[in-house]
Enzyme design. Structure first.
Site, PDB file in Angstrom:
ATOM      1  N   HIS A   1       0.860  -1.175   0.000  1.00 16.99           N
ATOM      2  CA  HIS A   1       0.000   0.000   0.000  1.00 16.99           C
ATOM      3  C   HIS A   1       0.904   1.235   0.000  1.00 16.99           C
ATOM      4  O   HIS A   1       1.643   1.456   0.957  1.00 16.99           O
ATOM      5  CB  HIS A   1      -0.908   0.003   1.225  1.00 16.99           C
ATOM      6  CG  HIS A   1      -1.687   1.275   1.357  1.00 16.99           C
ATOM      7  ND1 HIS A   1      -2.620   1.660   0.425  1.00 16.99           N
ATOM      8  CD2 HIS A   1      -1.640   2.264   2.273  1.00 16.99           C
ATOM      9  CE1 HIS A   1      -3.137   2.832   0.779  1.00 16.99           C
ATOM     10  NE2 HIS A   1      -2.554   3.220   1.886  1.00 16.99           N
TER      11      HIS A   1
ATOM     12  N   ASP B   1       0.832   5.193  -0.114  1.00 14.78           N
ATOM     13  CA  ASP B   1       0.034   6.417  -0.064  1.00 14.78           C
ATOM     14  C   ASP B   1       0.528   7.397  -1.119  1.00 14.78           C
ATOM     15  O   ASP B   1       1.729   7.729  -1.172  1.00 14.78           O
ATOM     16  CB  ASP B   1       0.134   7.060   1.318  1.00 14.78           C
ATOM     17  CG  ASP B   1      -0.711   6.333   2.360  1.00 14.78           C
ATOM     18  OD1 ASP B   1      -1.842   5.949   2.021  1.00 14.78           O
ATOM     19  OD2 ASP B   1      -0.233   6.149   3.491  1.00 14.78           O
TER      20      ASP B   1
ATOM     21  N   ASP C   1      -7.175   1.300   2.912  1.00 21.01           N
ATOM     22  CA  ASP C   1      -6.829   2.327   3.894  1.00 21.01           C
ATOM     23  C   ASP C   1      -7.720   3.562   3.843  1.00 21.01           C
ATOM     24  O   ASP C   1      -7.350   4.605   4.345  1.00 21.01           O
ATOM     25  CB  ASP C   1      -5.358   2.735   3.675  1.00 21.01           C
ATOM     26  CG  ASP C   1      -4.807   3.598   4.794  1.00 21.01           C
ATOM     27  OD1 ASP C   1      -5.219   3.397   5.956  1.00 21.01           O
ATOM     28  OD2 ASP C   1      -3.979   4.462   4.526  1.00 21.01           O
TER      29      ASP C   1
ATOM     30  N   HIS D   1      -7.019   9.653  -0.395  1.00 20.67           N
ATOM     31  CA  HIS D   1      -7.597   9.605   0.952  1.00 20.67           C
ATOM     32  C   HIS D   1      -6.715  10.185   2.058  1.00 20.67           C
ATOM     33  O   HIS D   1      -7.149  10.235   3.217  1.00 20.67           O
ATOM     34  CB  HIS D   1      -7.987   8.162   1.308  1.00 20.67           C
ATOM     35  CG  HIS D   1      -6.828   7.226   1.446  1.00 20.67           C
ATOM     36  ND1 HIS D   1      -6.480   6.339   0.461  1.00 20.67           N
ATOM     37  CD2 HIS D   1      -5.950   7.020   2.458  1.00 20.67           C
ATOM     38  CE1 HIS D   1      -5.439   5.636   0.851  1.00 20.67           C
ATOM     39  NE2 HIS D   1      -5.101   6.034   2.064  1.00 20.67           N
TER      40      HIS D   1
END
Length: 366
Positions: free
Chosen positions: A10, A12, A122, A328
Site C-alpha cells: 500500500h 500512499d 486504507d 484519501h
C-alpha cells in the site's frame, strides 16, 4: 484455516511526503516487485492506483516494459479499478464514477486488463452509494482493511454482502489479520485465523503482506517465511496467490446465501477530525467538480450549436488533476503542509483552465 497470501505494498499517493516523492517511491516499490518476480517463480504482487502506474510509465520506460511482461504472465496483479485510492466521504458521486472510469480505462488501454474488484485497504469510510456504482462499472468484489481500526465498535463481519442504498449488493472481504502490511509472523497468522468472524461457515481468508504506507512491498525473507509456514503444525496454512484468484476462491466457497448482509454506510470510527481541517481544500474540490460539469455541458452545447470542437484532452487533464487530489490522505486533511502547497497550486491551475473552457464555449453559444 487457510490464509491466501497476497504480496502487496500500500503506497500512499501523498501523506508524510509530497507527490514528487511518491513518484520516486513508486519506482522503488515496483522495481523491488519485478526483481522478486524474476527471482521467485511462486511469488505474485498486487498493486492499485492507475496514477502511480502512469508515473512509472512516464519516468522509467525499461521498468514499465518489465511490469507489462509480468502483467501479461498473470503475476503482477492489477487491483483497485480507480485512478487513486480516493476518499469516499467528500468527493461527489460523479467524481467517484470518474475515479473508476479513468482507473479501469488506464488498466485496460495500457496493460490489457479489465480489473474486476475495488481494492481500498486504507480509506476512511465508505459511502452506501458505492455498491450501486460498482455494479454499474462491472466490479463484483470489494476489499478493505480499515474498519478493523474502529475505536469503539468492532465491525462484526469479515466476509459478507455489502448492500447499498438502492439494494445492490457487492461481495466484500476484510482480511481478518487486521493489517495490509503483514509480516507472515506466526503470531499474526494465528491471530488472523482466531479473529475470523465467519469461521463457522468459511475456512479461507486473504492475508496481505509486504511493507506499506511508504511503499516497498514484500521482501525475499517474507517470501521464504511464507514457504516455511505453508504447512506447519499448529499454524494456519499459507498459500501464495494473486488477489484476483484469492477473491474468486472466497466467492466460490460455500453457499452465498449463508453470508451475512451489512446494509448502509461502512463508517470508520477513527480519523474523524481530519474532516474539519483544510476547509479550503474541500471548497476548491467542490468548486472544480461543479466547474467541470459546466465545462462539459457547455462544450457539448457549443459543439452542437456552433461546431466548436470539444476540448476533450484539456478536460481529461483537469479531471485527472482533481482525481489525484481526492486521494484519501489529501482531501480529508491528514497530510503534511507541503502536500497542500502542491494541492493549492494544482487545483488553482486546473480551475483556471476549466474556467477558460467554459468562457470559450459560452461565447460560441452566445
Amino acid at each position: 484455516h487457510t490464509h491466501l497470501a497476497v504480496g502487496n505494498s500500500h503506497l500512499d499517493t501523498a501523506w508524510l511526503w509530497p507527490l514528487r516523492e511518491t513518484r520516486r517511491k513508486a519506482v522503488r516499490t515496483f522495481s523491488n516487485a519485478v526483481a522478486l518476480l524474476d527471482e521467485h517463480a511462486d511469488y505474485t504482487f498486487a498493486a492499485s492506483q492507475a496514477q502511480q502506474f502512469a508515473w512509472v510509465r512516464d519516468d522509467q520506460p525499461d521498468l514499465w516494459r518489465r511490469i507489462r511482461e509480468h502483467v501479461d504472465a498473470g503475476r503482477f496483479d492489477l487491483v483497485g479499478s480507480m485512478w487513486v485510492e480516493a476518499d469516499f466521504n467528500i468527493p461527489a458521486g460523479e467524481s467517484l464514477v470518474r475515479q473508476i472510469v479513468h482507473g479501469k480505462r488506464f488498466f485496460r488501454d495500457e496493460l490489457g486488463v479489465d480489473t474486476p474488484g475495488l481494492w481500498l485497504p486504507d480509506v476512511f469510510g465508505y459511502s452506501a452509494a458505492l455498491p450501486q456504482i460498482l455494479a454499474a462499472a462491472g466490479i463484483d468484489w470489494f476489499l478493505t482493511q480499515k474498519l478493523s481500526w474502529n475505536d469503539t465498535n468492532r465491525f462484526p463481519h469479515h466476509t459478507f454482502w455489502w448492500e447499498g442504498i438502492d439494494g445492490t449488493r457487492v461481495f466484500t472481504h476484510f482480511p481478518p489479520a487486521d493489517t495490509y502490511s503483514g509480516d507472515l509472523s506466526v503470531a499474526n497468522l494465528v491471530h488472523g485465523a482466531r479473529n475470523f468472524a465467519q469461521a463457522d461457515i468459511r475456512s479461507q481468508s486473504l492475508y496481505l503482506y509486504g511493507h506499506g504506507d511508504g511503499g516497498g512491498g514484500p521482501t525475499g525473507e517474507q517470501i521464504e517465511r511464507a514457504r516455511q509456514v505453508a504447512d506447519l503444525a499448529g499454524v494456519p496454512r499459507v498459500e501464495l496467490t494473486t488477489a484476483s484468484a484469492a477473491v474468486r476462491r472466497l466467492m466460490a466457497e460455500g453457499d452465498p446465501a449463508e453470508l451475512p448482509v451489512w446494509a448502509g454506510e461502512l463508517y470508520l470510527e477513527l480519523h474523524r477530525g481530519t474532516y474539519t481541517t483544510h476547509g479550503w481544500v474541500k471548497r476548491a474540490n467542490r468548486r472544480l467538480e461543479l466547474a467541470l460539469r459546466d465545462a462539459e455541458l457547455w462544450s457539448v452545447a457549443a459543439h452542437r450549436l456552433a461546431g466548436l470542437p470539444v476540448p476533450a484532452a484539456r478536460l481529461d487533464r483537469a479531471w485527472k488533476r482533481l482525481l489525484l487530489h481526492q486521494f484519501h490522505d489529501i482531501i480529508p486533511g491528514s497530510s503534511i503542509h507541503w502536500v497542500y502547497e502542491d494541492t493549492r497550486r494544482d487545483l488553482t491551475e486546473a480551475g483556471e483552465e476549466v474556467d477558460a473552457v467554459i468562457d470559450t464555449a459560452l461565447a460560441a453559444v452566445a
